[in-house]
Design a protein around this motif. Structure first.
Motif, mmCIF file in Angstrom:
data_model
loop_
_atom_site.group_PDB
_atom_site.id
_atom_site.type_symbol
_atom_site.label_atom_id
_atom_site.label_comp_id
_atom_site.label_asym_id
_atom_site.label_seq_id
_atom_site.Cartn_x
_atom_site.Cartn_y
_atom_site.Cartn_z
ATOM 1 N N MET A 115 -2.466 61.348 2.768
ATOM 2 C CA MET A 115 -1.750 60.146 2.342
ATOM 3 C C MET A 115 -1.553 59.192 3.515
ATOM 4 S SD MET A 115 1.218 61.542 -0.251
ATOM 5 C CE MET A 115 0.823 62.314 -1.827
ATOM 6 N N MET A 116 -1.164 59.715 4.666
ATOM 7 C CA MET A 116 -0.964 58.875 5.850
ATOM 8 C C MET A 116 -2.270 58.208 6.268
ATOM 9 S SD MET A 116 1.600 61.484 7.883
ATOM 10 C CE MET A 116 1.570 60.590 9.448
ATOM 11 N N ASN A 117 -3.370 58.961 6.238
ATOM 12 C CA ASN A 117 -4.661 58.401 6.624
ATOM 13 C C ASN A 117 -5.112 57.308 5.665
ATOM 14 O OD1 ASN A 117 -4.904 60.081 8.849
ATOM 15 N ND2 ASN A 117 -6.038 61.669 7.746
ATOM 16 N N ARG A 118 -4.893 57.536 4.369
ATOM 17 C CA ARG A 118 -5.328 56.541 3.386
ATOM 18 C C ARG A 118 -4.574 55.237 3.506
ATOM 19 N NH1 ARG A 118 -6.178 61.243 -0.050
ATOM 20 N NH2 ARG A 118 -4.032 61.183 -0.846
ATOM 21 N N HIS A 119 -3.357 55.284 4.035
ATOM 22 C CA HIS A 119 -2.544 54.078 4.182
ATOM 23 C C HIS A 119 -2.399 53.656 5.643
ATOM 24 C CE1 HIS A 119 -1.378 53.944 -0.054
ATOM 25 N NE2 HIS A 119 -1.374 55.257 0.006
ATOM 26 N N ALA A 120 -3.238 54.242 6.502
ATOM 27 C CA ALA A 120 -3.275 53.885 7.931
ATOM 28 C C ALA A 120 -1.896 53.991 8.570
ATOM 29 C CB ALA A 120 -3.854 52.477 8.102
ATOM 30 N N LEU A 121 -1.213 55.094 8.318
ATOM 31 C CA LEU A 121 0.120 55.323 8.870
ATOM 32 C C LEU A 121 0.070 56.466 9.866
ATOM 33 C CD1 LEU A 121 2.168 55.268 5.523
ATOM 34 C CD2 LEU A 121 1.864 53.379 7.133
ATOM 35 N N ASP A 122 0.634 56.247 11.055
ATOM 36 C CA ASP A 122 0.806 57.372 11.969
ATOM 37 C C ASP A 122 2.244 57.866 11.870
ATOM 38 O OD1 ASP A 122 2.449 55.719 13.574
ATOM 39 O OD2 ASP A 122 0.728 55.053 14.757
ATOM 40 N N SER A 123 2.552 58.930 12.606
ATOM 41 C CA SER A 123 3.865 59.564 12.461
ATOM 42 C C SER A 123 5.002 58.638 12.867
ATOM 43 C CB SER A 123 3.918 60.858 13.288
ATOM 44 O OG SER A 123 3.651 60.599 14.653
ATOM 45 N N SER A 124 4.716 57.624 13.711
ATOM 46 C CA SER A 124 5.778 56.701 14.125
ATOM 47 C C SER A 124 6.256 55.825 12.968
ATOM 48 C CB SER A 124 5.285 55.819 15.281
ATOM 49 O OG SER A 124 4.250 54.945 14.846
ATOM 50 N N LYS A 125 5.432 55.685 11.937
ATOM 51 C CA LYS A 125 5.811 54.878 10.776
ATOM 52 C C LYS A 125 6.462 55.723 9.673
ATOM 53 C CE LYS A 125 4.966 51.091 9.835
ATOM 54 N NZ LYS A 125 5.810 49.863 9.870
ATOM 55 N N ILE A 126 6.550 57.021 9.890
ATOM 56 C CA ILE A 126 7.148 57.923 8.901
ATOM 57 C C ILE A 126 8.560 58.266 9.344
ATOM 58 C CG2 ILE A 126 6.969 60.124 7.702
ATOM 59 C CD1 ILE A 126 4.741 58.179 7.001
ATOM 60 N N LEU A 127 9.517 57.858 8.538
ATOM 61 C CA LEU A 127 10.921 58.123 8.859
ATOM 62 C C LEU A 127 11.226 59.608 8.802
ATOM 63 C CD1 LEU A 127 13.438 56.394 9.525
ATOM 64 C CD2 LEU A 127 14.009 56.484 7.089
ATOM 65 N N GLY A 128 10.564 60.321 7.912
ATOM 66 C CA GLY A 128 10.764 61.752 7.786
ATOM 67 C C GLY A 128 10.396 62.206 6.394
ATOM 68 N N MET A 129 10.700 63.457 6.108
ATOM 69 C CA MET A 129 10.488 64.023 4.780
ATOM 70 C C MET A 129 11.770 64.691 4.320
ATOM 71 S SD MET A 129 7.864 67.012 3.382
ATOM 72 C CE MET A 129 6.370 66.096 3.775
ATOM 73 N N GLY A 130 12.151 64.407 3.093
ATOM 74 C CA GLY A 130 13.270 65.102 2.474
ATOM 75 C C GLY A 130 12.747 66.112 1.478
ATOM 76 N N ILE A 131 13.426 67.250 1.381
ATOM 77 C CA ILE A 131 13.027 68.294 0.435
ATOM 78 C C ILE A 131 14.201 68.599 -0.478
ATOM 79 C CG2 ILE A 131 12.189 70.654 0.134
ATOM 80 C CD1 ILE A 131 11.089 70.555 2.973
ATOM 81 N N GLY A 132 13.955 68.530 -1.772
ATOM 82 C CA GLY A 132 14.914 68.993 -2.768
ATOM 83 C C GLY A 132 14.368 70.279 -3.369
#
Length: 386
Positions: A115-132
């Protein structure tokens, strides 16, 4: 200030002055800082009240992106959203007998990277992941403790946040799925300002969560599934395992309870459309019952009506204790059958002690089956301003 803008959409500098109580110079400096960092954007001009038209500001939805993940007993789901909860992508996995923690987390990490690659996002643009996730769990240490009824083995003491966060290089937060779902629904309803919300997730088990004044209420222990252990018949049937209560609500109003009732009725020779769908009564599952409901099969209607009635009784008990302004019902049982929702809420209203003085709003939610995953993303966004 950022939280105020995030919650209200588009606001003017006058709105910010009224809300913050700051001086014009201090407010201007902070707004310029937020704009320079890219957290907010100028979005035009408001209506003039006699002087210059006020500048309008809005949150920059693309400042960062967030993953939300649901881990449930029947299905797990990953979503990627921007800060306005606009969904970019989603992916889901059926929780089969092969879906061990190692297998699932490997699939999640792989898909998140794609998903990150398809939208040209590196980890610096990802705030994080939440898990429910299904509880019980330790949300502070990020560990799923010992949930019941997962189809695959190994779901005990799973350090889920580390298993996903370390290979992706992003922070990961964990909470019970019912809590993340109510966060999502509360966020979607923020314009109406409900002060007290109750959420119940009905599936293989029953899970609940409460929001008061915009905050999730946590008890002394993190046990979202305890609502299913509410006793509604003291001489009732035993729970499906020895740790549960006799006559527990979950034994009468859950996917497991409905499937068990249908299997038993068919074994006794009841005439039903279900026998056209399966040759072995032991293989009857809820999707078969739902198909029979669509055919208005008398047995399926009878079984679901009885389960919904019991569920409504349990719901009435919660109304009489908690008095929420709004009740949101979600999960596979609610999503799969409007008949269940209608009967359950009718019974709950009839047995609410102060009705009609006490009025409660019932909803199937606005996010459907994605509520848990979307709410997990909302949880992460909350850390921007908490």
């Amino acid at each position: 200030m950022y939280e105020f803008i995030r919650r209200n959409g588009t606001v003017s500098k006058i709105d910010l002055l009224d809300h913050s109580g700051m001086t014009v110079s201090t407010l201007t400096r902070l707004v310029e800082e937020l704009t320079a960092q890219g957290l907010i954007l100028e979005s035009g001009f408001g209506v003039s009240t006699g002087g210059r038209r006020p500048t309008l500001y809005e949150m920059n939805s693309t400042y960062a992106y967030v993953f939300g993940l649901e881990i449930s007993r029947t299905m797990s789901r990953l979503v990627l959203v921007d800060l306005s909860l606009n969904k970019l992508e989603d992916c889901s996995w059926k929780m089969s007998s092969e879906m061990t923690p190692q297998r699932l987390t490997a699939l999640i990490v792989e898909e998140a990277r794609l998903m990150m690659n398809r939208h040209a996002l590196d980890s610096s643009k990802i705030l994080g992941m939440g898990i429910g996730a299904v509880g019980p769990l330790d949300r502070l240490s990020g560990v799923i403790l010992e949930p019941l009824y997962f189809p695959a083995p190994g779901w005990r003491d799973v350090d889920i946040c580390s298993l996903i966060g370390e290979p992706l290089g992003i922070p990961v937060l964990l909470d019970n799925g019912a809590n993340t779902a109510i966060l999502a629904e509360s966020w979607m309803d923020r314009a109406r300002s409900y002060r007290h919300l109750l959420y119940i997730h009905a599936g293989i088990g029953l899970r609940s969560a409460i929001v008061s004044e915009g905050k999730v209420i946590y008890g002394a222990v993190d046990m979202e599934g305890s609502v299913g252990q509410m006793i509604i018949q003291t001489d009732g049937i035993p729970y499906r395992n020895k740790s549960g209560n006799y006559g527990a609500l979950e034994s009468y109003a859950s996917l497991y309870a409905i499937e068990r009732a249908a299997q038993s009725a068919v074994k006794k020779g009841r005439s039903t459309f279900l026998t056209q769908l399966v040759s072995d009564p032991e293989t009857i599952e809820f999707h078969h019952i739902r198909e029979a409901l669509e055919k208005n099969d008398p047995l399926a209607v009878e079984i679901v009506t009885e389960a919904a009635t019991y569920f409504g009784i349990g719901l009435a008990n919660l109304l009489n204790i908690l008095h929420p302004e709004k009740v949101i019902l979600g999960g596979p049982l609610i999503a799969g059958d409007k008949h269940f929702f209608r009967i359950a809420t009718q019974v709950a209203v009839q047995k609410a002690y102060y009705y009609p003085t006490y009025q409660v709003v019932f909803s199937r939610g606005s996010l459907g089956e994605e509520a848990l995953a979307i709410g997990a993303a909302v949880m992460v966004m909350g850390y921007l301003t908490s």
